[in-house]
Design a protein around this motif. Structure first.
Motif, PDB file in Angstrom:
ATOM      1  N   VAL A  73      27.790 -29.384  44.245  1.00  0.00           N
ATOM      2  CA  VAL A  73      28.745 -30.483  44.209  1.00  0.00           C
ATOM      3  C   VAL A  73      30.160 -29.975  44.480  1.00  0.00           C
ATOM      4  N   ARG A 132      35.909 -34.498  44.128  1.00  0.00           N
ATOM      5  CA  ARG A 132      36.771 -35.333  44.954  1.00  0.00           C
ATOM      6  C   ARG A 132      38.162 -34.721  45.091  1.00  0.00           C
ATOM      7  N   GLU A 186      36.696 -41.256  49.595  1.00  0.00           N
ATOM      8  CA  GLU A 186      35.524 -42.110  49.814  1.00  0.00           C
ATOM      9  C   GLU A 186      35.511 -42.652  51.235  1.00  0.00           C
ATOM     10  N   ILE A 213      34.565 -39.794  53.592  1.00  0.00           N
ATOM     11  CA  ILE A 213      33.128 -39.506  53.482  1.00  0.00           C
ATOM     12  C   ILE A 213      32.327 -40.585  54.217  1.00  0.00           C
ATOM     13  N   ARG A 268      29.701 -39.871  57.195  1.00  0.00           N
ATOM     14  CA  ARG A 268      28.312 -40.330  57.205  1.00  0.00           C
ATOM     15  C   ARG A 268      28.018 -41.161  58.453  1.00  0.00           C
ATOM     16  N   VAL A 310      24.792 -36.460  53.320  1.00  0.00           N
ATOM     17  CA  VAL A 310      25.873 -36.264  52.353  1.00  0.00           C
ATOM     18  C   VAL A 310      25.586 -37.176  51.161  1.00  0.00           C
ATOM     19  N   GLN A 311      25.366 -36.599  50.015  1.00  0.00           N
ATOM     20  CA  GLN A 311      24.980 -37.347  48.832  1.00  0.00           C
ATOM     21  C   GLN A 311      26.134 -37.440  47.840  1.00  0.00           C
ATOM     22  N   THR A 312      26.156 -38.558  47.133  1.00  0.00           N
ATOM     23  CA  THR A 312      27.161 -38.785  46.097  1.00  0.00           C
ATOM     24  C   THR A 312      26.587 -38.396  44.743  1.00  0.00           C
ATOM     25  N   TYR A 329      30.636 -34.911  45.777  1.00  0.00           N
ATOM     26  CA  TYR A 329      29.671 -35.048  46.851  1.00  0.00           C
ATOM     27  C   TYR A 329      29.050 -33.685  47.151  1.00  0.00           C
ATOM     28  N   ARG A 330      27.900 -33.745  47.823  1.00  0.00           N
ATOM     29  CA  ARG A 330      27.260 -32.500  48.213  1.00  0.00           C
ATOM     30  C   ARG A 330      26.418 -32.729  49.468  1.00  0.00           C
ATOM     31  N   PRO A 370      21.355 -35.509  42.814  1.00  0.00           N
ATOM     32  CA  PRO A 370      22.208 -36.685  42.969  1.00  0.00           C
ATOM     33  C   PRO A 370      21.715 -37.830  42.100  1.00  0.00           C
ATOM     34  N   ASP A 393      22.747 -42.113  45.656  1.00  0.00           N
ATOM     35  CA  ASP A 393      22.930 -41.835  47.068  1.00  0.00           C
ATOM     36  C   ASP A 393      23.303 -43.135  47.776  1.00  0.00           C
TER      37      ASP A 393
END
Length: 399
Positions: A335, A338, A355, A358, A362, A371-373, A379-380, A395, A398
């Motif tokens: 992770v 932000r 956000e 990101i 995506r 890209v996962q929340t 995020y990671r 996550p 997502d």
């Protein structure tokens, strides 16, 4: 073409990239420091997908009006050399043209024709033959060092040798020949000077230091010395050297060009033959080899300079999403907060700005789940489990 213009162009043709192979240099930006044949070089690179930024580090100043060249020419007409060494095609042709302007063209060719003509490489050989003369030998390496070795091995004592210079003096060559008993007459047919407009070179240096150049190319040793000298004038020499020792690939046309950089511990790549075409082919293999490849959520991501390739599909990215992707890729599977991502995009705005960025990332990648929340954390990149041993962060959401 600027980076942003290239990205806009690539973005407009993104639909075609699903069916077309990715050009080998797509996503990479190549800096050109050359003064001569820069447009030809740029065209070859752009055909292979590269973005090009040109900042000439020097210019060639002809010496057709120079008294030194005329004096040397008259000396050689009066006392022809036993051996003549032509080091460059452009230099040899310029010499003959200058002699024509002084009314000495035929006399100079007659004098040189009575000597043994040596060519440092095929371009010099071609210029000799185009003037109606014949060369007797040329080194495989196309290097002045091999010419010197050839002359010393056969013996030069008592011989008068004319050496056409190629923009810089050759004190080591001259000294070695004179110590071996030769009389050396150097012919300065042109010299290098700083560019008239220094702006493009400064912009190339600035872009390199800002991380916007992936490959910096050199086709002459004076160009390498010239960009370092200009960086030194601006107090940026060490910064430029650090970039060339790290993320920026130094691409040189041959060992003579690479020498000033390698003496400063800058690694270089070079083609086996000192040709622009071979130089481009070397870039085609060397630049993609430096790209980072990651297995993410069942897909293969390849991070290039200003683009990412997803499963063989080119995805050009604007600067901010690309910067965020690079931060995420430093610790794939882990992770990234932000706050850290906000800093990576310049620190302006708040977490809502992250956000949005990101979201743009995506959308540009075009594949969900890469890209996962991680709720309340950041995020990671969804690195495949087991790729680097483990992926500890799971996550929760997502989007």
């Amino acid at each position: 073409m600027t980076r942003s213009a290239a990205q806009d162009t690539a973005a407009g043709t993104g639909a075609a990239s699903d069916t077309q192979p990715v050009p080998p240099l797509a996503g990479f930006t190549v800096g050109i420091t050359a003064a001569r044949r820069a447009e030809e070089f740029a065209t070859m690179l752009e055909r292979r997908g590269a973005v090009v930024q040109h900042g000439p580090a020097l210019r060639i100043v002809g010496l057709s009006d120079d008294e030194r060249l005329e004096t040397r020419t008259r000396e050689l007409v009066a006392a022809p050399p036993d051996i003549t060494v032509a080091t460059t095609g452009i230099g040899y042709r310029g010499w003959i043209e200058a002699a024509d302007g002084w009314g000495l063209g035929e006399e100079l060719l007659a004098a040189l024709g009575r000597s043994e003509m040596l060519a440092r490489g095929p371009k010099a050989r071609g210029a000799i033959r185009a003037s109606g003369l014949v060369d007797t030998w040329s080194p495989e390496s196309e290097s002045t060092a091999e010419v010197l070795e050839y002359l010393l091995e056969r013996g030069v004592e008592g011989r008068r040798i004319a050496v056409q210079l190629h923009g810089e003096p050759l004190p080591d060559v001259v000294e070695a020949l004179e110590l071996a008993g030769a009389e050396v007459v150097t012919v300065p047919v042109y010299r290098w000077a700083p560019p008239v407009d220094i702006g493009p070179l400064d912009r190339l240096i600035d872009t390199t230091l800002a991380g916007g150049i992936d490959v910096l190319s050199f086709t002459s040793a004076p160009a390498a010395a010239g960009i370092l000298a200009r960086a030194a004038e601006r107090g940026l020499r060490e910064d430029l050297l650090t970039a060339l020792r790290g993320p920026v690939l130094a691409l040189c046309v041959g060992p003579v060009t690479a020498a000033p950089l390698e003496s400063l511990d800058v690694p270089t790549v070079q083609p086996q033959r000192s040709r622009l075409g071979a130089m481009v082919r070397t870039c085609e293999s060397a630049a993609p080899a430096r790209a980072r490849r990651l297995p993410i959520a069942g897909h293969l991501l390849e991070l290039r300079g200003h683009a990412v390739v997803v499963d063989g599909r080119l995805c050009p990215l604007p600067p901010t999403p690309m910067a965020l992707l690079r931060v995420l890729a430093r610790r794939p599977g882990r992770v990234v907060s932000r706050a850290e991502l906000l800093a990576a995009q310049g620190g302006a705005g708040d977490e809502h700005a992250v956000e949005n960025s990101i979201g743009r990332l995506r959308a540009a990648l075009g594949v969900p789940g890469l890209v996962q929340t991680v709720v309340r954390r950041g995020y990671r990149l969804a690195l495949e489990p087991g790729h680097d041993g483990h992926c500890a962060d799971v996550p929760e959401d997502d989007r």
